[in-house]
Design a protein around this motif. Structure first.
Motif, PDB file in Angstrom:
ATOM      1  N   THR A 173     -16.429  20.209  25.593  1.00  0.00           N
ATOM      2  CA  THR A 173     -17.369  20.692  24.589  1.00  0.00           C
ATOM      3  C   THR A 173     -16.342  21.602  23.721  1.00  0.00           C
ATOM      4  O   THR A 173     -15.225  21.899  24.122  1.00  0.00           O
ATOM      5  CB  THR A 173     -18.420  21.776  25.328  1.00  0.00           C
ATOM      6  OG1 THR A 173     -19.410  22.051  24.218  1.00  0.00           O
ATOM      7  CG2 THR A 173     -17.718  23.174  25.725  1.00  0.00           C
ATOM      8  N   HIS A 230     -28.028  16.530  24.254  1.00  0.00           N
ATOM      9  CA  HIS A 230     -28.409  17.034  22.746  1.00  0.00           C
ATOM     10  C   HIS A 230     -29.615  17.069  22.493  1.00  0.00           C
ATOM     11  O   HIS A 230     -30.646  16.381  22.810  1.00  0.00           O
ATOM     12  CB  HIS A 230     -27.854  15.944  21.731  1.00  0.00           C
ATOM     13  CG  HIS A 230     -26.601  15.611  21.679  1.00  0.00           C
ATOM     14  ND1 HIS A 230     -25.601  16.278  21.309  1.00  0.00           N
ATOM     15  CD2 HIS A 230     -25.944  14.571  22.341  1.00  0.00           C
ATOM     16  CE1 HIS A 230     -24.204  15.925  21.680  1.00  0.00           C
ATOM     17  NE2 HIS A 230     -24.406  14.750  22.153  1.00  0.00           N
ATOM     18  N   MET A 273     -25.549  18.082  16.604  1.00  0.00           N
ATOM     19  CA  MET A 273     -24.133  18.400  16.413  1.00  0.00           C
ATOM     20  C   MET A 273     -23.798  18.682  14.746  1.00  0.00           C
ATOM     21  O   MET A 273     -22.628  19.058  14.536  1.00  0.00           O
ATOM     22  CB  MET A 273     -23.313  17.189  16.767  1.00  0.00           C
ATOM     23  CG  MET A 273     -23.428  16.923  18.145  1.00  0.00           C
ATOM     24  SD  MET A 273     -22.810  18.234  19.405  1.00  0.00           S
ATOM     25  CE  MET A 273     -20.937  18.206  19.198  1.00  0.00           C
TER      26      MET A 273
END
Ligand SMILES: CC(C)(COP(=O)(O)OP(=O)(O)OC[C@H]1O[C@@H](n2cnc3c(N)ncnc32)[C@H](O)[C@@H]1OP(=O)(O)O)[C@@H](O)C(=O)NCCC(=O)NCCS
Length: 199
Positions: A155, A124, A28
């Motif tokens: 998201t 992820h 991220m």
């Protein structure tokens, strides 16, 4: 080296929590230190009804004359995904219900969406392992055999839906539930997406 998909028990998640959060922060592109803020929440999630987690690990490929299967329980993580059953006492569900109400959804639409669903909470892949189909493989494994009639996720909004997360969700048939939603305390707009199960 080869990649393997494995299921994680709550104990596995506890044991691998530091590495799993490291993947999350790198994927991220969050600042280092975010892991510490998330650790207790990820552990609390393992106690939620229907919690399921899967991971991609990297291990030496087995050669034909190698009798030992690779040890996957300690193999390094390349990716992590988990989710659980949505429930009315969960902050995320309360936020999504508010968003639906603000968008004018009626009680039957809200009830259809929120009565029984799997929340895909985290997905992820380490940046160096992205773009090889591992995210899709992890998602398919996580969603296989679920009892819920559909899956929901959130998201971050990206202009033109131009990132791997959006491409993956669209390719898997996720459609819009809410767009441009602001969760309390987060300035970024999010999309809530969903699709029927099975995938
Ligand atoms: C979103 C994310 C999980 C997707 O995982 P991924 O492994 O990178 O992507 P996918 O599984 O969708 O793989 C698709 C890509 O692999 C390629 N690929 C190679 N072999 C493949 C195969 N056998 N099957 C499918 N795709 C394959 C595809 O061409 C595609 O490339 P492209 O995106 O450049 O077009 C990952 O990119 C990520 O962690 N991103 C950052 C964090 C994030 O956004 N998480 C989601 C937050 S809601």
């Amino acid at each position: 080296m080869a990649t393997f998909l494995i299921d994680l028990s709550p104990g596995d998640m506890q044991r691998r929590l530091g590495d799993a959060l490291g993947i999350y922060v790198d994927a991220m592109r969050y600042p280092r230190g975010t892991e510490a803020q998330r650790a207790s929440m990820w552990l609390e999630h393992t106690r939620r009804k229907g919690w399921t987690a899967v991971a991609v690990v990297e291990a030496p490929d087995r050669s034909p004359d190698d009798r030992e299967a690779p040890t996957l329980s300690t193999a390094p993580l390349l990716g992590i995904a988990y989710g659980y059953c949505g429930a009315p006492d969960q902050w995320w569900q309360q936020q999504v219900v508010q968003g639906l109400e603000r968008g004018g959804a009626g009680t039957s639409r809200i009830s259809d969406l929120m009565t029984s669903y799997f929340e895909l909470t985290e997905l992820h892949i380490h940046p160096e392992a992205q773009g090889r189909g591992l995210g899709e493989a992890l998602t398919r494994r996580l969603l296989a055999g679920r009892d819920e009639p559909h899956v929901l996720l959130s998201t971050p909004e990206i202009t033109g839906e131009a990132n791997r997360a959006w491409r993956l969700y669209r390719r898997l048939g996720f459609t819009d539930v809410i767009r441009g939603y602001h969760f309390a305390g987060d300035p970024r707009p999010f999309a809530i997406l969903g699709r029927e199960l099975p995938l």
